[in-house]
Scaffold this motif. Structure first.
Motif, PDB file in Angstrom:
ATOM      1  N   ASN A 141     -25.707  20.492 -64.718  1.00 35.52           N
ATOM      2  CA  ASN A 141     -24.743  19.976 -63.737  1.00 35.52           C
ATOM      3  C   ASN A 141     -25.359  19.947 -62.331  1.00 35.52           C
ATOM      4  O   ASN A 141     -25.924  20.930 -61.879  1.00 35.52           O
ATOM      5  CB  ASN A 141     -23.475  20.845 -63.737  1.00 35.52           C
ATOM      6  CG  ASN A 141     -22.387  20.251 -62.862  1.00 35.52           C
ATOM      7  OD1 ASN A 141     -22.256  19.030 -62.733  1.00 35.52           O
ATOM      8  ND2 ASN A 141     -21.600  21.104 -62.233  1.00 35.52           N
ATOM      9  N   SER A 164     -21.589  12.152 -71.220  1.00 34.88           N
ATOM     10  CA  SER A 164     -21.479  13.152 -70.150  1.00 34.88           C
ATOM     11  C   SER A 164     -22.083  12.630 -68.850  1.00 34.88           C
ATOM     12  O   SER A 164     -21.515  12.805 -67.780  1.00 34.88           O
ATOM     13  CB  SER A 164     -22.194  14.449 -70.552  1.00 34.88           C
ATOM     14  OG  SER A 164     -21.497  15.065 -71.588  1.00 34.88           O
ATOM     15  N   TRP A 169     -18.435  14.776 -67.068  1.00 36.00           N
ATOM     16  CA  TRP A 169     -17.737  15.907 -67.696  1.00 36.00           C
ATOM     17  C   TRP A 169     -18.203  16.092 -69.138  1.00 36.00           C
ATOM     18  O   TRP A 169     -18.597  15.140 -69.790  1.00 36.00           O
ATOM     19  CB  TRP A 169     -16.213  15.669 -67.691  1.00 36.00           C
ATOM     20  CG  TRP A 169     -15.651  15.762 -66.309  1.00 36.00           C
ATOM     21  CD1 TRP A 169     -15.534  14.738 -65.412  1.00 36.00           C
ATOM     22  CD2 TRP A 169     -15.193  16.930 -65.640  1.00 36.00           C
ATOM     23  NE1 TRP A 169     -15.027  15.202 -64.223  1.00 36.00           N
ATOM     24  CE2 TRP A 169     -14.793  16.541 -64.333  1.00 36.00           C
ATOM     25  CE3 TRP A 169     -15.062  18.269 -66.018  1.00 36.00           C
ATOM     26  CZ2 TRP A 169     -14.288  17.459 -63.403  1.00 36.00           C
ATOM     27  CZ3 TRP A 169     -14.549  19.176 -65.098  1.00 36.00           C
ATOM     28  CH2 TRP A 169     -14.167  18.767 -63.808  1.00 36.00           C
ATOM     29  N   THR A 171     -16.789  17.795 -72.748  1.00 42.88           N
ATOM     30  CA  THR A 171     -15.633  18.377 -73.438  1.00 42.88           C
ATOM     31  C   THR A 171     -16.067  18.881 -74.802  1.00 42.88           C
ATOM     32  O   THR A 171     -16.689  18.156 -75.569  1.00 42.88           O
ATOM     33  CB  THR A 171     -14.505  17.327 -73.601  1.00 42.88           C
ATOM     34  OG1 THR A 171     -14.181  16.807 -72.305  1.00 42.88           O
ATOM     35  CG2 THR A 171     -13.266  17.946 -74.214  1.00 42.88           C
ATOM     36  N   CYS A 180     -13.331  22.020 -71.082  1.00 40.84           N
ATOM     37  CA  CYS A 180     -13.896  20.911 -70.306  1.00 40.84           C
ATOM     38  C   CYS A 180     -14.583  21.475 -69.075  1.00 40.84           C
ATOM     39  O   CYS A 180     -14.041  22.354 -68.406  1.00 40.84           O
ATOM     40  CB  CYS A 180     -12.740  19.988 -69.903  1.00 40.84           C
ATOM     41  SG  CYS A 180     -13.293  18.370 -69.394  1.00 40.84           S
ATOM     42  N   PRO A 182     -17.579  20.452 -65.628  1.00 35.13           N
ATOM     43  CA  PRO A 182     -18.362  19.396 -64.982  1.00 35.13           C
ATOM     44  C   PRO A 182     -19.789  19.348 -65.528  1.00 35.13           C
ATOM     45  O   PRO A 182     -20.399  20.388 -65.768  1.00 35.13           O
ATOM     46  CB  PRO A 182     -18.351  19.776 -63.493  1.00 35.13           C
ATOM     47  CG  PRO A 182     -18.043  21.227 -63.455  1.00 35.13           C
ATOM     48  CD  PRO A 182     -17.222  21.522 -64.674  1.00 35.13           C
TER      49      PRO A 182
END
Length: 348
Positions: A141, A164, A169, A171, A180, A182
């Motif tokens: 991320n 993604s 995001w 999930t 979920c 980031p």
């Protein structure tokens, strides 16, 4: 005595000889991650992974919430984990630290659980808590996720990565429990065309496609070998030699990111981009959007404020060549076809 983390020396980006197409694609994606990542196809031993690793050294450090496994941005709710968001809502204090922009390597044999993370079902049922073990997407991320030999990766896994990267995001769902978090990163894939291409549907979802060819010029080849030997002999001195150039390039990237919103592209140029895509039978509108974004990022990088046809010509092959339908009977290279169509429509 506290152990010091020993960092592997990274070859300086500005010390890399040649491969301009790949370098430009990576820089533009760093300026505007919404371009959608880069697919790098080329022969073995052409420095693909060296260039990607060198890119991270050009990026400024990022502010993150301390001890947060998702590199949560303390100021942007879109890039925060639920835990951090809850703390802010409850007016709890959060500690902020600076870290180097993350660069995560995805190993070829990685499982979906390793990539996406796992939910401890037993703990969730017995304790009523969402026990989640974050995966590589969490670590990536706000950074770069690099997949070498992406064309050998399971199609389903490539799909997950692209989803993604596009949505920002990740999930994970197991037995009716859903988590979920980031996962906004720049996806960089590389591969050797001899080992097979990606399916067209997956290839189309990469923003740009850079081709890397083995350098044929003997003088250049010697220079590349010498550069590598000098670096391996004394990485510290070698990096020092390029430090001023590195700082200058980093400054250009930071400024370009700031100025990106100010860049304008005329309706006439947008229309011509769409004509090129239409003429080349490019499916969907992704090609139009990526070409426009990449042209703006290039203008921002060059510290200007208006897109010209020359800017579009510089990047359009990188944005469209992988979106063309393959005709096995056609001898013309897809890159040449894009350039030829561009010249016809832009009358250049």
């Amino acid at each position: 005595m506290s152990k010091k983390t020993v960092e592997r020396p990274v070859f300086p980006f500005t010390g890399i000889v040649g491969q301009e197409e790949m370098k430009l694609s990576l820089i533009l994606n760093v300026i505007d991650p919404k371009i959608g990542g880069v697919m790098i196809m080329g022969d073995r031993g052409t420095g693909k992974s060296t260039i990607v690793r060198a890119l991270v050294d050009l990026l400024p450090p990022i502010d993150v919430v301390e001890n947060d496994p998702y590199n949560s941005d303390p100021y942007d709710t879109e890039l925060m984990s639920d835990d951090v968001l809850d703390k802010l809502k409850n007016n709890q204090e959060i500690s902020v630290i600076q870290i180097k922009t993350p660069m995560i390597d995805l190993p070829l044999g990685a499982t979906e659980d390793r990539v996406c993370g796992t939910i401890d079902i037993e703990k969730a049922i017995s304790e009523g808590k969402k026990a989640f073990e974050p995966g590589l997407l969490a670590q990536a991320n706000r950074g770069i996720l690099y997949v070498d030999e992406v064309n050998l990766l399971d199609d389903h896994l490539v799909d997950v990565l692209l989803d993604s990267a596009a949505s920002g995001w990740n999930t994970v769902e197991r037995e009716g429990i859903s988590i979920c978090h980031p996962a906004k990163f720049i996806l960089v894939g590389s591969g050797n065309p001899e080992e097979g291409e990606l399916r067209p549907q997956l290839l189309d979802r990469f923003g740009m496609h850079a081709q890397i060819k083995t350098v044929k010029d003997p003088g250049l080849r010697v220079k590349i070998v010498q550069q590598r030997e000098l670096f391996e002999r004394n990485p510290k001195d070698f990096k020092l030699k390029y430090q001023a150039e590195q700082d200058k390039l980093m400054e250009r990237i930071v400024n370009a990111r700031k100025n990106l919103k100010e860049i304008e592209i005329s309706y006439d140029l947008l229309e011509k981009i769409s004509k090129v895509c239409s003429e080349l039978n490019v499916d969907g509108l992704r090609g139009d959007m990526v070409t426009s974004r990449a042209a703006k990022a290039l203008v921002a990088f060059e510290n200007r404020f208006e897109v010209t046809p020359k800017d579009i010509f510089t990047i359009i092959t990188l944005c469209l060549r992988h979106r063309l339908r393959k005709d096995p009977l056609e001898s013309i290279d897809s890159g040449s076809k894009v350039q030829e169509t561009f010249r016809n429509i832009f009358a250049i």
